[in-house]
Design a protein around this motif. Structure first.
Motif, PDB file in Angstrom:
ATOM      1  N   ALA A 145       1.019  -1.323   0.049  1.00 34.05           N
ATOM      2  CA  ALA A 145       0.044  -0.285  -0.333  1.00 34.05           C
ATOM      3  C   ALA A 145       1.178   1.125   0.484  1.00 34.05           C
ATOM      4  O   ALA A 145       0.923   2.210  -0.685  1.00 34.05           O
ATOM      5  CB  ALA A 145      -0.848  -0.048   1.434  1.00 34.05           C
ATOM      6  N   ASP A 146       2.384   1.490   0.630  1.00 31.70           N
ATOM      7  CA  ASP A 146       2.820   2.638   0.732  1.00 31.70           C
ATOM      8  C   ASP A 146       3.375   2.933  -1.515  1.00 31.70           C
ATOM      9  O   ASP A 146       4.166   3.491  -0.964  1.00 31.70           O
ATOM     10  CB  ASP A 146       4.093   2.280   1.901  1.00 31.70           C
ATOM     11  CG  ASP A 146       3.269   1.869   2.915  1.00 31.70           C
ATOM     12  OD1 ASP A 146       2.422   2.642   3.375  1.00 31.70           O
ATOM     13  OD2 ASP A 146       4.237   1.838   4.178  1.00 31.70           O
ATOM     14  N   ARG A 169      -1.349  -8.754  20.663  1.00 31.76           N
ATOM     15  CA  ARG A 169      -0.628  -9.269  19.631  1.00 31.76           C
ATOM     16  C   ARG A 169      -1.048  -8.411  17.948  1.00 31.76           C
ATOM     17  O   ARG A 169      -2.018  -7.736  17.589  1.00 31.76           O
ATOM     18  CB  ARG A 169      -1.311 -10.784  18.572  1.00 31.76           C
ATOM     19  CG  ARG A 169      -0.856 -11.662  19.293  1.00 31.76           C
ATOM     20  CD  ARG A 169       0.618 -12.369  19.281  1.00 31.76           C
ATOM     21  NE  ARG A 169       1.294 -13.402  20.258  1.00 31.76           N
ATOM     22  CZ  ARG A 169       1.985 -13.333  21.122  1.00 31.76           C
ATOM     23  NH1 ARG A 169       1.731 -11.830  21.737  1.00 31.76           N
ATOM     24  NH2 ARG A 169       1.663 -14.172  22.035  1.00 31.76           N
ATOM     25  N   LEU A 170       0.109  -8.099  17.211  1.00 31.79           N
ATOM     26  CA  LEU A 170       0.659  -7.010  16.131  1.00 31.79           C
ATOM     27  C   LEU A 170      -1.384  -7.593  15.084  1.00 31.79           C
ATOM     28  O   LEU A 170      -0.446  -8.974  14.864  1.00 31.79           O
ATOM     29  CB  LEU A 170       1.442  -6.519  15.400  1.00 31.79           C
ATOM     30  CG  LEU A 170       2.554  -5.600  16.213  1.00 31.79           C
ATOM     31  CD1 LEU A 170       3.817  -5.377  14.939  1.00 31.79           C
ATOM     32  CD2 LEU A 170       1.215  -4.541  15.749  1.00 31.79           C
ATOM     33  N   ALA A 171      -1.717  -7.136  14.390  1.00 26.45           N
ATOM     34  CA  ALA A 171      -2.494  -7.324  13.742  1.00 26.45           C
ATOM     35  C   ALA A 171      -2.511  -6.550  12.305  1.00 26.45           C
ATOM     36  O   ALA A 171      -3.580  -5.262  12.633  1.00 26.45           O
ATOM     37  CB  ALA A 171      -3.717  -8.021  13.574  1.00 26.45           C
ATOM     38  N   PRO A 172      -2.355  -6.044  11.184  1.00 23.51           N
ATOM     39  CA  PRO A 172      -2.429  -5.847   9.462  1.00 23.51           C
ATOM     40  C   PRO A 172      -3.643  -5.837   8.924  1.00 23.51           C
ATOM     41  O   PRO A 172      -3.582  -6.895   8.669  1.00 23.51           O
ATOM     42  CB  PRO A 172      -1.226  -5.515   9.391  1.00 23.51           C
ATOM     43  CG  PRO A 172      -0.456  -7.257   9.420  1.00 23.51           C
ATOM     44  CD  PRO A 172      -1.119  -7.867  11.055  1.00 23.51           C
ATOM     45  N   PHE A 173      -3.542  -4.624   8.577  1.00 23.34           N
ATOM     46  CA  PHE A 173      -5.185  -4.814   8.195  1.00 23.34           C
ATOM     47  C   PHE A 173      -4.529  -3.873   6.539  1.00 23.34           C
ATOM     48  O   PHE A 173      -4.632  -2.599   7.058  1.00 23.34           O
ATOM     49  CB  PHE A 173      -6.551  -4.547   7.674  1.00 23.34           C
ATOM     50  CG  PHE A 173      -7.174  -5.496   9.909  1.00 23.34           C
ATOM     51  CD1 PHE A 173      -7.604  -6.578   8.639  1.00 23.34           C
ATOM     52  CD2 PHE A 173      -6.324  -5.075  10.812  1.00 23.34           C
ATOM     53  CE1 PHE A 173      -7.802  -7.221  10.090  1.00 23.34           C
ATOM     54  CE2 PHE A 173      -6.462  -6.640  11.699  1.00 23.34           C
ATOM     55  CZ  PHE A 173      -7.277  -7.089  11.430  1.00 23.34           C
ATOM     56  N   SER A 174      -5.545  -4.217   5.326  1.00 23.54           N
ATOM     57  CA  SER A 174      -5.246  -3.347   3.846  1.00 23.54           C
ATOM     58  C   SER A 174      -6.830  -3.008   3.855  1.00 23.54           C
ATOM     59  O   SER A 174      -7.583  -2.992   4.022  1.00 23.54           O
ATOM     60  CB  SER A 174      -4.207  -4.502   2.954  1.00 23.54           C
ATOM     61  OG  SER A 174      -5.679  -5.298   2.454  1.00 23.54           O
ATOM     62  N   ARG A 175      -6.735  -1.966   3.058  1.00 20.08           N
ATOM     63  CA  ARG A 175      -7.884  -0.687   2.817  1.00 20.08           C
ATOM     64  C   ARG A 175      -8.531  -1.806   2.369  1.00 20.08           C
ATOM     65  O   ARG A 175      -8.903  -2.081   1.730  1.00 20.08           O
ATOM     66  CB  ARG A 175      -6.968   0.025   1.228  1.00 20.08           C
ATOM     67  CG  ARG A 175      -8.299   1.019   0.867  1.00 20.08           C
ATOM     68  CD  ARG A 175      -8.167   1.749   0.424  1.00 20.08           C
ATOM     69  NE  ARG A 175      -7.188   1.520  -0.765  1.00 20.08           N
ATOM     70  CZ  ARG A 175      -6.495   1.890  -2.051  1.00 20.08           C
ATOM     71  NH1 ARG A 175      -6.369   2.518  -2.094  1.00 20.08           N
ATOM     72  NH2 ARG A 175      -6.539   0.828  -2.882  1.00 20.08           N
ATOM     73  N   GLY A 176      -9.680  -1.531   3.341  1.00 19.87           N
ATOM     74  CA  GLY A 176     -11.565  -1.984   2.748  1.00 19.87           C
ATOM     75  C   GLY A 176     -11.312  -3.194   3.831  1.00 19.87           C
ATOM     76  O   GLY A 176     -12.653  -4.288   3.247  1.00 19.87           O
ATOM     77  N   GLU A 177     -10.657  -4.230   3.884  1.00 18.23           N
ATOM     78  CA  GLU A 177     -10.713  -5.075   4.651  1.00 18.23           C
ATOM     79  C   GLU A 177     -11.475  -5.346   6.055  1.00 18.23           C
ATOM     80  O   GLU A 177     -11.890  -3.884   7.011  1.00 18.23           O
ATOM     81  CB  GLU A 177      -9.291  -6.113   4.928  1.00 18.23           C
ATOM     82  CG  GLU A 177      -8.701  -6.833   5.079  1.00 18.23           C
ATOM     83  CD  GLU A 177      -7.543  -8.059   5.114  1.00 18.23           C
ATOM     84  OE1 GLU A 177      -8.049  -8.584   5.808  1.00 18.23           O
ATOM     85  OE2 GLU A 177      -7.125  -6.522   5.031  1.00 18.23           O
ATOM     86  N   GLN A 180      -9.790   1.916   6.458  1.00 24.40           N
ATOM     87  CA  GLN A 180      -9.803   2.968   5.490  1.00 24.40           C
ATOM     88  C   GLN A 180      -8.378   2.837   4.504  1.00 24.40           C
ATOM     89  O   GLN A 180      -9.136   3.578   3.592  1.00 24.40           O
ATOM     90  CB  GLN A 180     -10.061   3.947   5.872  1.00 24.40           C
ATOM     91  CG  GLN A 180     -11.546   4.410   6.355  1.00 24.40           C
ATOM     92  CD  GLN A 180     -12.062   5.714   6.809  1.00 24.40           C
ATOM     93  OE1 GLN A 180     -11.029   6.825   6.998  1.00 24.40           O
ATOM     94  NE2 GLN A 180     -13.322   6.225   6.240  1.00 24.40           N
ATOM     95  N   ASN A 181      -7.470   2.381   5.142  1.00 22.69           N
ATOM     96  CA  ASN A 181      -5.930   2.418   4.500  1.00 22.69           C
ATOM     97  C   ASN A 181      -5.703   1.600   5.206  1.00 22.69           C
ATOM     98  O   ASN A 181      -5.939   0.605   5.752  1.00 22.69           O
ATOM     99  CB  ASN A 181      -5.492   3.697   4.487  1.00 22.69           C
ATOM    100  CG  ASN A 181      -5.628   4.756   6.089  1.00 22.69           C
ATOM    101  OD1 ASN A 181      -5.973   3.589   7.128  1.00 22.69           O
ATOM    102  ND2 ASN A 181      -6.009   5.221   6.047  1.00 22.69           N
ATOM    103  N   ASP A 182      -4.143   1.184   4.720  1.00 23.65           N
ATOM    104  CA  ASP A 182      -3.213   0.524   5.920  1.00 23.65           C
ATOM    105  C   ASP A 182      -3.207   0.581   7.206  1.00 23.65           C
ATOM    106  O   ASP A 182      -3.079   1.470   7.690  1.00 23.65           O
ATOM    107  CB  ASP A 182      -1.352   0.810   5.262  1.00 23.65           C
ATOM    108  CG  ASP A 182      -1.052  -0.371   4.519  1.00 23.65           C
ATOM    109  OD1 ASP A 182      -2.171  -1.086   4.260  1.00 23.65           O
ATOM    110  OD2 ASP A 182       0.011  -0.098   4.826  1.00 23.65           O
ATOM    111  N   VAL A 183      -4.303  -0.497   7.645  1.00 28.98           N
ATOM    112  CA  VAL A 183      -4.018  -0.445   9.520  1.00 28.98           C
ATOM    113  C   VAL A 183      -3.453  -1.203  10.272  1.00 28.98           C
ATOM    114  O   VAL A 183      -2.561  -2.493   9.641  1.00 28.98           O
ATOM    115  CB  VAL A 183      -5.860  -0.552   9.378  1.00 28.98           C
ATOM    116  CG1 VAL A 183      -6.535  -1.009  10.695  1.00 28.98           C
ATOM    117  CG2 VAL A 183      -6.201   1.125   9.497  1.00 28.98           C
TER     118      VAL A 183
END
Ligand code: CMP
Length: 511
Positions: free
Chosen positions: A236-237, A366-374, A435-438
């Motif tokens: 995303a970046d 725990r770290l949890a990344p989400f991408s836009r729209g997830e 909404q974006n890289d979270v």
């Protein structure tokens, strides 16, 4: 009988007038006038020879010359009339017609005119037609390839599929601009400054790609520029940086619409490398400059990535050798714990917890990344975690009674969500979407329960936040006004506090 020299003068005058008019009409081709000038020359020659033969009594020759002069007169009339109609009238009226139409009409007129002349001279045309059918068949067979090319040329021009100025790609992947479509061949100029002369028959038997042509759209072609960036950088970046650079200012040769953009089209191909594969796509407007425009796009991508400190992947294989001993693991764990603790400390809800309590939560988080729209959590789901929002923003949406989904809030980092269901044991009240890289930290429900049972006063702090959020939800669902909202807020707060206490007491009973 009219004086043949007078006729000659008339034709010469007509040629001069037509030449003059051709100069006045823009885009009118002048090359066809050459044919008339040559015919006029032949006509003059027949007159001169005729005069010189006058003194030598050779009546046969004189008669022959007269026939030739008549034929030449007719051809001159046809040629000049065709130029006047096609190259002057139609061009001046801006009527577009295929070039070849002119030649076909003139050819047909020649045949008809000669037929009429021969008929007048008493030649038996039916006999000639019968014998010429055989002759035509023989000639046709021997000229098969040439005729194929001619027919190809005619259909290429008449069906308008390829026009002069189009860029085409042949079966063998050669690309070039169509410069001329002639009777027998088509002339194509390539970017390497070569000229290809392709027989029309050959052109008709292959599938031709007309570059960048789409009905009702400007002529432009989608191009791909590939580059790789290694896994350490989020797609995303990379995409954001490249798109900002390409869309930020116009690039020569690149269409404004559709906008240039970037996508990640593969990852770790064959599991053999540690890079993501990217492509920037843009629409090329000047086909003669494809390589130089690609180069411009690459320059811009390179500079943008450099500014964002995202290096292009180096074509190398990296072997990660990890030292898996206890000391190394402990160090890694301590680093993780530190970063989780400072993230939790930044959230109001946890600010009053003791260091030990914060450490307990941080240890299992725990770290949890989400991408836009997830979807991070869905309305109605069972709650397992409380989410601490470390980076990015998330939209909170609720399904209203009419079935529509409404947005009630946008949470910006640092923030938290998912506490409602966790505190009350109810299903999730809303759907939360990245909404974006979270980047989130998931805090385990059991750890939080343990802390609240130790420190029931936290329940009172949490109930304030919970009440505000719940009233917002109800306002979105049922359309409450401001007065109704503030009235509901205080009653809701004490009700929630009760239900939290009940919920945790119930848990105590079960143990
Ligand atoms: P929970 O019901 O567990 O899951 C959905 C989450 O959305 C909910 O907890 C809250 O944390 C969050 N949420 C609901 N309504 C609001 C609101 N009005 N403002 C901010 N966050 C909200």
């Amino acid at each position: 009988m009219t004086d043949p020299w007078l006729v000659f003068a008339g034709f010469a005058l007509a040629v001069v007038v037509v030449a003059g008019l051709l100069r006045l009409v823009p885009l009118a081709p002048r090359r066809r006038l050459r044919r008339s000038v040559i015919l006029l020359g032949f006509y003059a020659a027949t007159l001169v020879v005729n005069v010189s033969l006058h003194w030598t009594a050779a009546p046969g020759l004189v008669a022959g010359l007269r026939v030739a002069a008549n034929v030449l007169q007719l051809l001159l009339v046809i040629n000049l009339a065709a130029i006047a109609i096609f190259d002057l009238l139609l061009r001046a009226a801006r009527v577009d017609y295929p070039d070849i139409l002119h030649d076909v009409v003139v050819g047909a007129a020649y045949v008809v005119a000669l037929g009429v002349l021969m008929h007048r001279a008493g030649v038996n045309l039916t006999g000639i037609v019968a014998t010429s059918a055989v002759v035509t068949a023989v000639i046709g067979l021997s000229l098969q390839a040439t005729l194929g090319n001619v027919v190809g040329g005619i259909s290429l021009q008449l069906d308008d599929s390829i026009n002069e100025g189009d860029w085409i790609e042949l079966d063998n992947k050669t690309q070039g601009e169509v410069k001329k479509i002639r009777w027998r061949h088509t002339v194509i100029e390539t970017r390497d400054w070569d000229t290809l002369i392709i027989p029309n028959g050959q052109l008709m038997t292959q599938s031709i790609r007309v570059l960048g042509k789409r009905s009702g759209q400007p002529v432009q072609r989608r191009m791909w520029v590939y580059f790789n960036v290694d896994f350490r950088f989020a797609p995303a970046d990379v995409i954001r940086v490249v798109e900002e650079a390409l869309q930020g200012a116009p690039l020569s040769g690149v269409a404004r619409e559709p906008k240039p953009h970037c996508l990640c089209h593969d990852m770790a191909r064959d599991n053999a490398d540690s890079v993501c594969y990217y492509a920037a796509r843009y629409w090329l407007t000047d086909f003669s400059r494809n390589d130089s425009t690609n180069s411009l796009v690459r320059e811009r991508i390179y500079a943008a990535l450099k500014r964002a400190q995202i290096p292009l992947a180096i074509p190398a294989k990296t072997i990660f050798v990890s030292q898996d001993d206890t000391e190394h693991r402990d160090r890694k764990r301590a680093r993780e714990l530190e970063s989780h603790m400072s993230a939790l400390a930044a959230i109001d809800l946890f600010a009053n917890l003791s260091e030990d309590e914060q450490r307990t939560l941080a240890a299992s988080a725990r770290l949890a990344p989400f991408s836009r729209g997830e979807v991070i959590t869905r309305q109605g789901a069972k709650a397992h975690w409380l989410y601490v929002l470390l980076k990015g923003s998330a939209a909170v949406r609720v399904s209203a009674s009419d079935g529509d989904e409404r947005q009630v809030a946008v949470l910006e980092a640092p923030n938290f969500f998912g506490e409602m269901a966790l505190m009350t044991g109810q299903p999730r009240e809303a759907t939360v979407i990245a909404q974006n890289d979270v980047q989130c930290l998931r805090v385990d429900r059991k750890d939080l329960e343990g802390i609240i049972q130790h420190r029931p006063e936290i329940a009172s702090e949490i109930s304030g936040v919970l009440a505000t959020r719940r009233v917002e939800l109800e306002a979105a669902r049922d359309g409450l006004d401001l007065a109704a909202k503030s009235q509901r807020l205080s009653s809701e707060r004490s009700r929630i506090l009760h239900s939290i206490r009940d919920f945790f007491a119930l848990q105590d009973d079960e143990r």
